[in-house]
Design an enzyme around this catalytic site. Sequence first.
Site, short mmCIF file in Angstrom:
data_model
loop_
_atom_site.label_atom_id
_atom_site.label_comp_id
_atom_site.label_asym_id
_atom_site.label_seq_id
_atom_site.Cartn_x
_atom_site.Cartn_y
_atom_site.Cartn_z
N GLY A 16 118.33 -13.61 171.42
CA GLY A 16 119.73 -13.17 171.29
C GLY A 16 120.05 -12.69 169.88
CB CYS A 91 114.67 -14.41 163.77
SG CYS A 91 116.12 -14.63 164.80
N GLY A 93 112.51 -19.33 166.95
CA GLY A 93 112.88 -20.74 166.90
C GLY A 93 113.05 -21.33 168.28
CB THR A 95 116.52 -26.68 170.48
OG1 THR A 95 116.79 -26.03 171.73
CG2 THR A 95 117.33 -26.01 169.39
CG ASP A 97 118.61 -30.32 170.93
OD1 ASP A 97 117.79 -29.89 170.11
OD2 ASP A 97 119.75 -29.83 171.08
N GLY A 152 120.70 -36.03 168.02
CA GLY A 152 119.66 -35.55 168.94
C GLY A 152 118.82 -34.41 168.38
CD GLN A 153 120.18 -29.73 167.17
OE1 GLN A 153 120.78 -29.49 166.13
NE2 GLN A 153 119.95 -28.81 168.09
CE1 TYR A 156 116.76 -25.19 165.93
CE2 TYR A 156 118.82 -26.08 165.10
CZ TYR A 156 118.05 -25.00 165.52
OH TYR A 156 118.59 -23.74 165.50
N GLY A 187 126.10 -20.82 162.42
CA GLY A 187 126.72 -21.92 163.15
C GLY A 187 126.38 -21.73 164.62
P1 NAD Z 1 116.54 -17.28 171.42
O1 NAD Z 1 115.92 -18.38 172.21
O2 NAD Z 1 117.36 -16.26 172.14
O3 NAD Z 1 115.43 -16.51 170.57
C1 NAD Z 1 114.36 -17.14 169.95
C2 NAD Z 1 113.13 -16.29 170.10
O4 NAD Z 1 112.03 -16.91 169.44
C3 NAD Z 1 112.73 -16.10 171.57
O5 NAD Z 1 112.60 -14.73 171.87
C4 NAD Z 1 111.40 -16.82 171.65
O6 NAD Z 1 110.48 -16.26 172.55
C5 NAD Z 1 110.87 -16.71 170.22
N1 NAD Z 1 109.86 -17.72 169.99
C6 NAD Z 1 109.96 -19.05 170.23
N2 NAD Z 1 108.79 -19.66 169.95
C7 NAD Z 1 107.94 -18.69 169.52
C8 NAD Z 1 106.58 -18.70 169.10
N3 NAD Z 1 105.86 -19.83 169.06
N4 NAD Z 1 106.02 -17.53 168.74
C9 NAD Z 1 106.72 -16.37 168.79
N5 NAD Z 1 108.01 -16.30 169.18
C10 NAD Z 1 108.60 -17.45 169.55
O7 NAD Z 1 117.39 -17.99 170.29
P2 NAD Z 1 118.51 -17.41 169.33
O8 NAD Z 1 119.76 -18.09 169.68
O9 NAD Z 1 118.46 -15.93 169.26
O10 NAD Z 1 118.00 -18.04 167.94
C11 NAD Z 1 117.31 -17.29 166.95
C12 NAD Z 1 117.15 -18.15 165.70
O11 NAD Z 1 118.45 -18.54 165.24
C13 NAD Z 1 116.38 -19.44 165.95
O12 NAD Z 1 115.56 -19.70 164.84
C14 NAD Z 1 117.47 -20.48 166.06
O13 NAD Z 1 117.01 -21.76 165.69
C15 NAD Z 1 118.49 -19.94 165.09
N6 NAD Z 1 119.85 -20.41 165.34
C16 NAD Z 1 120.48 -20.14 166.52
C17 NAD Z 1 121.78 -20.60 166.72
C18 NAD Z 1 122.55 -20.33 167.98
O14 NAD Z 1 123.65 -20.86 168.11
N7 NAD Z 1 122.05 -19.54 168.90
C19 NAD Z 1 122.42 -21.34 165.72
C20 NAD Z 1 121.74 -21.59 164.53
C21 NAD Z 1 120.46 -21.10 164.37
#
Ligand code: NAD
Length: 249
Positions: A16, A91, A93, A95, A97, A152-153, A156, A187
């Site tokens: 996303g 980017c 990532g 979870t 949890d 729970g994190q 993370y 956030g």
């Molecule tokens: P998302 O799940 O939509 O995207 C994460 C992407 O990382 C996915 O496409 C997934 O396939 C890829 N990924 C996971 N493990 C992988 C691996 N081992 N090798 C290669 N790719 C891998 O999540 P998002 O919401 O877009 O989050 C993106 C980043 O932002 C993450 O690091 C997340 O922790 C951080 N974040 C998100 C939020 C939120 O509210 N969505 C808040 C704070 C931080």
Amino acid sequence: MSCIDKRAVVTGGLGGIGTAICQRLSQAGAEVIATCHPAEIDQIDAWVQAQQDKGAKICVVAGDVSTAEGGAALIGKIVEQFGAVDILVNCAGITRDTTLKKMTAEQWDAVIDTNLSSVFYVTQPVWNGMIERGFGRVINISSVNGQRGQFGQTNYAAAKAGMHGFTMALAYEGAAKGVTVNTVSPGYIDTAMTAAMRDEVREAILAGVPMRRMGTPEEIAHAVAFLADDASSYITGANLPVNGGLFMH
Ligand code: NAD
């Protein structure tokens, strides 16, 4: 914002937030390469087409960033196919949890490997080139929960706090060489990661956000593009929170 003549790599690029970052950097003039998990290979064609429909030509390379071999192979492929990397956005990532009481070593390792160790595995192979060319931008996507903790994190929050420690330490190594290293700490952002939350959890979270809404992926992408900009050359080792006022310090 200007990233003209720069090549950007965005890990987790099909996610996303990653998708919005790819779009935004492309709009700023960068050649963008998104990386995805090998399990997402089936989604690549549709994703590339969707970006093209929005006016961005973005290539995708698959690779697992959670292992040293995976990270090195991924960057090796990108450099061979496209050339040197100027902007790296870490980017990817996940979870897993659960309370510490119930957390398994697998859940701990998966989150640390994917969110934190991946940053080392992917940044190290691009680092020397950035230093030699005298230009680079490394931007790590952390989280508000790395700054303030969250029930729970433990896994993370530890990984995300660790990312910013990495940012600050590496910023020293690049500072005199034109390479900046910064963190963006989102956030709660409207993506699949937060859509998985139960309605009552979501409502409780929003009640604590001064802006009373989730952020959008585009708002994170805007912060990333700002730090990637040629003109952001005096900002390094910083953590830019984009959290609607959820945590201020
Ligand atoms: P998302 O799940 O939509 O995207 C994460 C992407 O990382 C996915 O496409 C997934 O396939 C890829 N990924 C996971 N493990 C992988 C691996 N081992 N090798 C290669 N790719 C891998 O999540 P998002 O919401 O877009 O989050 C993106 C980043 O932002 C993450 O690091 C997340 O922790 C951080 N974040 C998100 C939020 C939120 O509210 N969505 C808040 C704070 C931080």
